[in-house]
Design a protein around this motif. Sequence first.
Motif, short mmCIF file in Angstrom:
data_model
loop_
_atom_site.label_atom_id
_atom_site.label_comp_id
_atom_site.label_asym_id
_atom_site.label_seq_id
_atom_site.Cartn_x
_atom_site.Cartn_y
_atom_site.Cartn_z
N SER A 179 42.26 39.09 49.45
CA SER A 179 42.85 37.90 49.21
C SER A 179 43.57 37.65 47.80
CB SER A 179 42.01 36.60 49.38
OG SER A 179 40.81 36.81 48.50
N ALA A 180 43.12 38.70 46.96
CA ALA A 180 43.66 38.68 45.64
C ALA A 180 45.06 39.67 45.71
CB ALA A 180 42.90 39.20 44.75
N PRO B 280 50.25 43.75 41.14
CA PRO B 280 51.20 44.26 40.10
C PRO B 280 50.64 44.08 38.77
CG PRO B 280 52.53 43.09 41.61
CD PRO B 280 51.16 42.76 41.93
N ASP B 281 49.98 42.85 38.41
CA ASP B 281 49.33 42.68 37.23
C ASP B 281 48.12 43.34 36.95
OD1 ASP B 281 50.78 40.16 36.16
OD2 ASP B 281 50.48 39.52 37.92
N MET C 43 38.64 39.31 40.80
CA MET C 43 39.71 39.95 41.77
C MET C 43 39.14 41.08 42.67
SD MET C 43 43.11 39.68 39.77
CE MET C 43 43.17 38.62 38.20
N ARG C 44 38.44 41.73 42.07
CA ARG C 44 37.69 42.72 42.89
C ARG C 44 36.59 42.20 44.07
NH1 ARG C 44 33.86 47.68 40.59
NH2 ARG C 44 33.62 48.70 42.48
N MET C 45 36.13 41.04 43.62
CA MET C 45 35.35 40.49 44.55
C MET C 45 35.95 39.57 45.83
SD MET C 45 31.86 39.30 42.72
CE MET C 45 32.76 38.34 41.17
N PRO D 183 46.50 32.62 39.68
CA PRO D 183 47.32 32.64 38.53
C PRO D 183 46.44 32.42 37.14
CG PRO D 183 48.17 31.18 40.40
CD PRO D 183 46.92 31.48 40.76
N LYS D 184 45.51 31.83 37.21
CA LYS D 184 44.74 31.56 36.14
C LYS D 184 43.94 32.85 35.92
CE LYS D 184 42.89 28.85 32.92
NZ LYS D 184 43.85 28.10 32.02
N LEU D 185 43.39 33.58 36.95
CA LEU D 185 42.64 34.69 36.86
C LEU D 185 43.70 35.77 36.11
CD1 LEU D 185 40.37 34.74 39.96
CD2 LEU D 185 39.51 34.58 37.49
N VAL D 186 44.89 35.89 36.65
CA VAL D 186 45.79 36.75 36.00
C VAL D 186 46.11 36.67 34.73
CG1 VAL D 186 48.31 37.41 36.36
CG2 VAL D 186 47.04 37.31 38.27
#
Length: 195
Positions: A128-129, A134-135, A122-124, A101-104
């Motif tokens: 799991s991401a 959608p974001d 998120m790529r790494m 959520p914080k990364l989004v």
Amino acid sequence: MTRHVRLGAVALIFGLTCLHAVPSAHAQETSYEGRTLAEWREDLKSGEAMIREKAVDALARFGEPAVPILTGAISDPDFNVRTLAMFSLGRMGAQAKSALPKLVEKLSDRDQTIRLYAAGAMRMMGPSAAEAAPDVVRVAVADSSSEVRNMAAGALQSMGAGVKDVSDRLLRQFAATDPDEAVRSRATELLNQIR
């Protein structure tokens, strides 16, 4: 303010995500360099950015127990601390899923480098991401920075087949209905790229 180039920054910017998640042996550590997780966490309160940077690096070695602390470090006032925290969470892979959520949230940051690091983390994290797909699709087609769009596209690819239906549906929607011709074009291109 001058921004320092770090190995993590170079790896993230150039998409060198061959770095593996933090080894499980590190996740089991109860101390690093003779200091506990709690002692390293206290260093995040320091007024000196270099001390906070070192604390972020050390905390990543504690694995999942450090994820909430590193997630909080994403909001540090220092650029290097923020980006190192995102990079560290990305390297932790599935252990850092609670940080999504914080990364989004950081995908909408006004600083394109922060958006780049969020997408790179998120790529790494790979599959799991997937819940952030959608974001990430939105960023992959609509971000003003080509580097951020490319990193977001890479994140979608790393999320695997589990996001294909969601991604395809959203990309088709962008390709057909977005009022911006450039966004429609990028969505069509990305549809072809991630198949």
